[in-house]
Design a protein around this motif. Structure first.
Motif, short mmCIF file in Angstrom:
data_model
loop_
_atom_site.label_atom_id
_atom_site.label_comp_id
_atom_site.label_asym_id
_atom_site.label_seq_id
_atom_site.Cartn_x
_atom_site.Cartn_y
_atom_site.Cartn_z
N HIS A 1 90.03 54.95 36.90
CA HIS A 1 89.83 56.23 36.52
C HIS A 1 91.08 56.99 36.29
O HIS A 1 91.39 58.44 36.26
CB HIS A 1 88.85 57.10 37.32
CG HIS A 1 87.51 56.62 37.45
ND1 HIS A 1 86.77 56.35 36.48
CD2 HIS A 1 87.03 55.98 38.75
CE1 HIS A 1 85.60 55.67 36.93
NE2 HIS A 1 85.72 55.39 38.08
N ALA B 1 82.84 47.68 29.41
CA ALA B 1 83.56 48.38 28.28
C ALA B 1 83.67 47.13 27.13
O ALA B 1 83.41 47.25 26.11
CB ALA B 1 84.80 49.03 28.73
N CYS C 1 89.59 56.81 30.62
CA CYS C 1 89.69 56.12 32.00
C CYS C 1 90.03 54.50 31.54
O CYS C 1 89.41 54.30 30.79
CB CYS C 1 88.74 56.41 32.77
SG CYS C 1 88.33 58.21 33.26
N CYS D 1 83.81 58.30 30.28
CA CYS D 1 83.90 57.51 31.10
C CYS D 1 82.58 57.73 32.03
O CYS D 1 82.38 59.12 32.01
CB CYS D 1 85.08 57.38 32.00
SG CYS D 1 84.94 56.25 33.48
N ARG D 2 81.91 57.00 32.98
CA ARG D 2 80.98 57.28 33.85
C ARG D 2 81.38 58.28 35.02
O ARG D 2 80.42 59.11 35.35
CB ARG D 2 80.33 55.85 34.53
CG ARG D 2 81.29 55.40 35.35
CD ARG D 2 80.84 53.90 35.94
NE ARG D 2 81.76 53.11 36.53
CZ ARG D 2 81.98 53.05 38.06
NH1 ARG D 2 81.18 54.22 38.56
NH2 ARG D 2 82.60 52.40 38.50
N CYS D 3 82.55 58.60 35.08
CA CYS D 3 83.16 59.60 36.18
C CYS D 3 83.13 60.96 35.40
O CYS D 3 83.21 62.16 36.12
CB CYS D 3 84.52 59.35 36.62
SG CYS D 3 85.69 59.63 35.39
N LYS E 1 87.35 58.00 24.87
CA LYS E 1 86.10 57.37 25.31
C LYS E 1 85.67 57.81 26.54
O LYS E 1 86.61 58.05 27.42
CB LYS E 1 86.65 55.76 25.36
CG LYS E 1 87.12 54.95 24.16
CD LYS E 1 87.03 53.60 24.08
CE LYS E 1 87.37 52.82 22.91
NZ LYS E 1 87.53 51.40 23.08
N THR F 1 87.21 61.35 30.03
CA THR F 1 87.55 60.54 28.95
C THR F 1 88.91 59.88 28.99
O THR F 1 89.57 60.33 29.59
CB THR F 1 87.44 61.23 27.75
OG1 THR F 1 88.46 62.37 27.50
CG2 THR F 1 86.19 62.12 27.49
N GLU G 1 88.78 52.10 33.29
CA GLU G 1 87.53 51.70 33.40
C GLU G 1 86.70 51.80 31.82
O GLU G 1 85.93 50.72 31.71
CB GLU G 1 86.54 52.08 34.47
CG GLU G 1 85.59 51.23 34.89
CD GLU G 1 85.14 51.76 36.13
OE1 GLU G 1 83.89 52.30 36.24
OE2 GLU G 1 85.88 51.38 37.06
N ALA G 2 87.00 52.72 31.18
CA ALA G 2 86.18 53.07 29.84
C ALA G 2 86.49 52.04 28.95
O ALA G 2 85.98 51.98 27.82
CB ALA G 2 86.60 54.34 29.56
N GLY H 1 92.69 54.48 25.83
CA GLY H 1 91.41 55.07 25.72
C GLY H 1 91.07 56.22 25.07
O GLY H 1 89.64 56.46 24.83
#
Length: 397
Positions: free
Chosen positions: A244, A271, A262, A255-257, A253, A260, A264-265, A250
């Motif tokens: 994160h 991803a 991140c 992110c699940r957290c 985009k 935007t 991971e995204a 990025g």
């Protein structure tokens, strides 16, 4: 102001656990050698050794060279005397294993199991199959040191409870150790899955590395940090949550957290699968990406290389800040070949200080899918065989 005092007796003599810690290095020693190292009286050492022998944790290993008279007996650690149960719980896959006290796997099993099934269902399976592994290895619950668990989310290590885990409905602040102990009366230790993988990789492949970072690239992205032989968890147990951290590629985009941009995204298995599907290369997740990469899919290999670069962006800053001696890339995505690793190396060597990278090793995991269960077992072994805990174990025996 209340003065803080050490309540332990200042002159407390080392117990049997201290002798056990010395013998765990694998080198046989005589009573005289143990007395010399610890400063204990020979009679006290004899009492401690007799207690350890009665517990089965050590055994005679032959005789030392005589300096006159009867050759003295040497004693060594018996890693087979007890076993540890370990479980590495992922988002969609669970692996359990039984090990001896050296971390050697005696029996193991892996199945597809959704962590979203909830704590009771998942932990019931762990306990049930832990007993199956004990039977398979011909061991009893009386020989079990404890159970180590790795969870795919933030964990408060001191309590063993997950804290706001994004992919684990029903697990938030659930009393994992308490629930397991109601079914299996042994010590239960819980940590983040990436931390136990870092411990496992360190134990198996890099035992002499003082500073190691293990990066798991799978459904999500996380990092376990081992410093001076110990896991570094940070103030709230959130150290290493590199998935994160913002990366330039990025952009916006989501992110699940909730943020935007991140890492991971853009670089996780989830991803990449989404991006490849949009490009016309259908992929459902990390495992399918690995299969496509092994099949030589050019779009997939290109995406993996870029994911490595994105991960390298974050790790380059970490290299300058933490100065590790080893960075290990593991997790499901690392099984796709060298393209991910090449991208990581490219950016780290480009962006990090030369002094920080002069002796830096950036490698793929050699412990593989077993890193998590080995690390969970080692976590239990180190806890249960620490001097104080070992004293209690010997007393019970």
């Amino acid at each position: 102001m209340t003065e803080l005092r050490d309540t332990a007796p200042a002159t407390a003599a080392p117990g049997a656990g201290t002798l056990l810690r010395l013998l765990r290095d694998g080198r046989p020693r005589t009573r005289s050698e143990l007395a010399s190292v610890t400063g204990l009286a020979r009679s006290t050492v004899t009492q401690r050794v007799d207690a350890l022998l009665a517990s089965g944790l050590i055994g005679p290993s032959g005789e030392a060279v005589s300096t006159g008279g009867r050759p003295p007996t040497t004693f060594c650690f018996r890693p087979e005397a007890r076993v540890a149960l370990a479980a590495d719980l992922g988002a969609t896959h669970t692996r359990t294993a039984l090990t001896d006290m050296s971390g050697q796997i005696l029996a193991e099993e892996g199945i597809d199991l959704e962590i979203a099934a909830g704590p009771e269902a998942v932990l019931d399976w762990v306990v049930e199959h832990g007993r199956v592994l004990l039977d398979r290895a011909g061991r009893s619950e009386a020989e079990l040191l404890g159970l180590g668990l790795g969870l795919p989310g933030p964990v408060q290590h001191a309590t063993g409870r997950a804290v706001n885990p994004p992919i684990m409905p029903g697990w938030d602040h659930f009393d994992v150790p308490g629930y397991v102990r109601s079914h299996l009366d042994v010590p239960v230790l819980v940590d983040n899955d990436v931390n136990i993988m870092a411990v496992g990789e360190h134990h198996v492949s890099w035992p002499t590395a003082s500073h190691l970072m293990f990066v798991k690239v799978a459904t999500g992205i996380g990092c376990g940090i081992v410093s001076e032989g110990r896991v570094y968890r940070g103030a709230q147990g959130a150290a290493g949550d590199m998935g994160h951290v913002f990366v330039p590629s990025g952009s916006d985009k989501p992110c699940r957290c909730g943020n935007t941009g991140c890492l991971e995204a853009v670089a996780s298995g989830t991803a990449l699968a989404e991006a490849l599907t949009i490009e016309g290369v259908p992929a459902s997740g990390a495992r399918e990406i690995v299969d496509l990469a092994r099949g030589g899919s050019v779009p997939v290999l290109r995406a993996l290389r870029q994911a490595g670069r994105d991960i390298g962006e974050v790790l380059a800053a970490a290299v300058n800040m933490f100065n590790p001696s080893v960075i290990v890339i593991g997790g499901a995505m690392a099984l796709a070949g060298d393209h991910l690793l090449a991208g990581v190396r490219e950016i780290i060597y480009q962006r990090s200080l030369p002094l920080a990278t002069e002796h830096l090793s950036i490698v793929s995991s050699t412990a593989g899918e077993g890193a998590g269960v080995v690390g969970a077992a080692v976590m239990v072994i180190e806890h249960c065989l620490s001097p104080g805990a070992a004293d209690a174990l010997v007393a019970r025996a």
